[in-house]
Design an enzyme around this catalytic site. Sequence first.
Site, PDB file in Angstrom:
ATOM      1  N   HIS A 105      -1.215  54.307  64.339  1.00  0.00           N
ATOM      2  CA  HIS A 105      -0.657  55.379  63.497  1.00  0.00           C
ATOM      3  C   HIS A 105       0.700  55.850  64.012  1.00  0.00           C
ATOM      4  O   HIS A 105       1.560  56.243  63.228  1.00  0.00           O
ATOM      5  CB  HIS A 105      -1.634  56.559  63.405  1.00  0.00           C
ATOM      6  CG  HIS A 105      -2.833  56.267  62.558  1.00  0.00           C
ATOM      7  ND1 HIS A 105      -3.949  57.079  62.531  1.00  0.00           N
ATOM      8  CD2 HIS A 105      -3.099  55.253  61.705  1.00  0.00           C
ATOM      9  CE1 HIS A 105      -4.839  56.568  61.694  1.00  0.00           C
ATOM     10  NE2 HIS A 105      -4.345  55.463  61.180  1.00  0.00           N
ATOM     11  N   GLU A 135     -23.742  53.847  60.760  1.00  0.00           N
ATOM     12  CA  GLU A 135     -22.956  53.082  61.742  1.00  0.00           C
ATOM     13  C   GLU A 135     -23.488  53.292  63.160  1.00  0.00           C
ATOM     14  O   GLU A 135     -23.302  52.462  64.030  1.00  0.00           O
ATOM     15  CB  GLU A 135     -21.501  53.536  61.718  1.00  0.00           C
ATOM     16  CG  GLU A 135     -20.699  53.043  60.554  1.00  0.00           C
ATOM     17  CD  GLU A 135     -19.238  53.430  60.705  1.00  0.00           C
ATOM     18  OE1 GLU A 135     -18.484  52.657  61.321  1.00  0.00           O
ATOM     19  OE2 GLU A 135     -18.859  54.517  60.225  1.00  0.00           O
ATOM     20  N   ASP A 193     -13.298  44.279  58.186  1.00  0.00           N
ATOM     21  CA  ASP A 193     -13.153  45.653  58.661  1.00  0.00           C
ATOM     22  C   ASP A 193     -11.704  45.921  59.082  1.00  0.00           C
ATOM     23  O   ASP A 193     -10.965  46.603  58.389  1.00  0.00           O
ATOM     24  CB  ASP A 193     -14.122  45.948  59.816  1.00  0.00           C
ATOM     25  CG  ASP A 193     -14.324  47.441  60.058  1.00  0.00           C
ATOM     26  OD1 ASP A 193     -13.855  48.258  59.247  1.00  0.00           O
ATOM     27  OD2 ASP A 193     -14.976  47.786  61.057  1.00  0.00           O
ATOM     28  N   ASP A 194     -11.302  45.347  60.237  1.00  0.00           N
ATOM     29  CA  ASP A 194      -9.957  45.548  60.785  1.00  0.00           C
ATOM     30  C   ASP A 194      -9.507  44.239  61.411  1.00  0.00           C
ATOM     31  O   ASP A 194      -9.705  44.019  62.609  1.00  0.00           O
ATOM     32  CB  ASP A 194      -9.978  46.651  61.851  1.00  0.00           C
ATOM     33  CG  ASP A 194     -10.527  47.971  61.319  1.00  0.00           C
ATOM     34  OD1 ASP A 194      -9.833  48.634  60.553  1.00  0.00           O
ATOM     35  OD2 ASP A 194     -11.668  48.318  61.690  1.00  0.00           O
TER      36      ASP A 194
END
Length: 348
Positions: free
Chosen positions: A68, A205, A287-288
């Site tokens: 980020h 999760e 997912d990533d």
Amino acid sequence: MDSKADEFYRKLPKVELHAHLNGSVSVETIEKLINRKPHLNIEHCMTAIRNGQQRTLDECFQVFKVIHQLVDTEEDILMVANDVIREFAADGVKYLELRSTPREEKKSGLTKRRYVETVLEAIRQCKDEGVDIDVRFLVAVDRRNGIEVAMETVKLAEEFMLSSDGVVVGLDLSGDPRVGHGKDLLPALQLAKNSGLKLALHLSEVPTQLEESELLLNLPPDRIGHGTFLHPEVGGSQNLVEKVVQNKIPLELCLTSNVKGQTVPSYSKHHFQYWYQLGHPCVICTDDKGVFSTELSQEYQLAATTFGLSQEAMWNHSLQAIDCTFASLPLKQQLKQAWKKLHLEGFQ
């Protein structure tokens, strides 16, 4: 891995339904971002979990914080989204649902609205340039930010659903599963459902989410992300499984993500096998792909080798995934025709 099998899984037309934008940034794109911002002193080892490595959930979320920092302007988001879409297309993905939480960055003047608009602009650019992939977008609610922000995000998603020419199709619920409780976000999720947004919810999760899973399954969601601890063999319950099965809720299953994030002990113990043997709709996802150093073709190949599935079984898995998408009925039919054509041509 076997190079012939490698080629088969790369050429196999695929559907990707669980891909976080910022987690999907490749090594090559990270390099470009690092070069743009040398003052941050960020190294590659801080943005990805390499093969053979594992991380705790805390450490995984730390990786996102670093990414980020690198992706905090409209220019960054435009480049990242463009690169991610093209990389999925190069890996044989024909239909992609990206997801991301709208962020504002006071330093760069980025607003949540501009964040979404910039992702949509990248999707448009790829389409205009003839990249062979259909892309849709899920606006994500980060559970850590509470109900007020969740309501704002749902309203933003609803607005874009009506104005994006069918590109914004749903809402994702994600973020650290150990923070907050799903019951606090139910009004926002119900509002989204009532407005016509599809719901893809990260669910079960971690093993402490039984009560929350029960509540969220009552909505019910249109798809489940991970669902790692739903079934009784891992501390879930038969009641939860029955709710999922009765409502025919597809699961988005991410093998490498769960192994590297240590929510499952090994590939062979992954809950893919449980749901696949039940004959329940489930879809292999990344997912990533950047954070976990993988690709969808690699995830397909891992599932096949781990669980002894033939190439024909994997072809069928890929084809059935089309029915789990949030695409319109005409697009689903179009995709099935494309699969059929590719099958006849032997994926050439």
